[in-house]
Design an enzyme around this catalytic site. Structure first.
Site, PDB file in Angstrom:
ATOM      1  CB  ALA A   1      92.712  42.765  44.872  1.00 51.39           C
ATOM      2  CG  ASP A   2      90.551  36.971  44.165  1.00 54.07           C
ATOM      3  OD1 ASP A   2      89.375  36.647  44.056  1.00 54.07           O
ATOM      4  OD2 ASP A   2      91.322  37.072  43.192  1.00 54.07           O
ATOM      5  CB  SER A   3      92.736  38.500  49.714  1.00 51.63           C
ATOM      6  OG  SER A   3      93.120  38.720  51.030  1.00 51.63           O
TER       7      SER A   3
END
Ligand code: RUB
Length: 316
Positions: free
Chosen positions: A205-207
């Site tokens: 995940a990046d965000s």
């Protein structure tokens, strides 16, 4: 912006340094170095420069709340403890704050690997996309527990981060097979045949949003959708320090758009190219989020973040 900081911003923006965790480590290292260049400044100038450079570093990639939250943590720590300190002492405090955040990240990484590895049973076929150090550590931990995972990864066009995953796992003597991105959904589907049935999907995940949807490398949406359709569990491996505080106030999440030249450097004039860096995995496709609190449901995110990380909501 300081020249040294500018160099790091360029490295992050060009993906010479990639992946949310790696980006955040370099942001914290750079802030510490910046602190040692500011010893002759007043305390107010020191904090304002750290804030300004921290902001530029955190915004080098537009969809990286972990870096943003790291800078927020450091500023919060400085502001709360600055009373009566000299600039030199502030610089030491900055180092301590950066170190604390790094320790926290390492601790989360260990907890996530510990919680995620038991999901990998012996000889399972594990699918992943792009390069996530967090996913990589889960798979390596499973291998160390003698689970012999068979990993399938995408090449991840246009910048081929899947090659990083492949190289890192091969180095650990893990069996890896690569497919082109456009083969991912077919491979995951039952129509690709019994031999190629995936057992589990791990995504990084990046965000993370307050509603439990997750932003990750473009292609993640389709992979998660087909996995859900085929009843293959999709787990996202991430520290909840990647939660974007803005998603508590608004449902809109901006997705980084990158240079068209990454896709076709000398493409014909008149051709429009949209180069999304990421896409959004809806929470309904996610079986569990493997995080520092164990394996949680997407609906638990808002509560956990508000309870454990209230400081992320402050303005940078
Ligand atoms: C990398 C990517 C990774 C996340 C998580 O995209 O999508 O899955 O950043 O990485 P890019 P980590 O290559 O565009 O940075 O688990 O290492 O934080």
């Amino acid at each position: 912006m300081n020249r040294e900081v500018q160099k790091v911003v360029t490295k992050i923006a060009s993906l010479e340094i990639q992946g949310a965790t790696q980006i955040t480590k370099i942001v914290l290292d750079t802030l510490q170095e910046e602190g040692s260049r500011l010893l002759k400044k007043s305390k107010t100038q020191f904090i304002s420069s750290i804030r300004k450079n921290g902001k530029s570093l955190a915004e080098a990639r537009p969809t990286e709340p972990l870096a943003r939250n790291a800078v927020q943590f450091v500023l919060h720590y400085l502001e709360s403890n600055k009373k009566g300190l000299s600039t030199l002492q502030l610089a030491r405090l900055l180092k301590k704050a950066c170190h604390l955040f790094m320790v926290l990240l390492k601790y989360h990484d260990g907890k996530i690997a510990e919680a995620g590895a038991p999901l990998v049973k012996s000889h399972m076929k594990v699918f992943t996309h792009c390069h996530s150090s967090t996913v990589e550590h889960i798979i390596i931990r499973a291998k160390k527990k003698e689970k012999t995972p068979y990993v399938f990864c995408t090449e991840t066009r246009p910048l081929y981060q899947g090659r990083i995953t492949a190289k890192k796992l091969l180095k650990e003597k893990i069996n890896v097979t690569m497919v082109v991105d456009s083969a991912a959904e077919f491979l995951i589907s039952k129509t690709s045949g019994r031999e190629l049935m995936m057992d589990i999907v791990f995504l990084g995940a990046d965000s993370v949003t307050s509603g439990g949807s997750v932003i990750n490398k473009v292609g993640s949406y389709g992979i998660a959708q087909v996995a859900k359709h085929e009843k293959i569990p999709v787990y996202v491996a991430t520290s909840l320090l990647k939660t974007d505080p803005e998603t508590f106030a608004s449902k809109y999440v901006g997705i980084e758009l990158r240079d068209r030249k990454e896709i076709w450097p000398k493409g014909p004039k008149g051709l429009k190219i949209v180069n999304f860096a990421f896409d959004r995995i809806p929470s309904k496709f996610i079986k569990g989020i493997i995080c520092e609190f164990g394996i949680v449901k997407p609906r638990d995110i808002a509560y956990l973040v508000e309870k454990h990380y209230p400081w992320i909501f402050k303005q940078l």
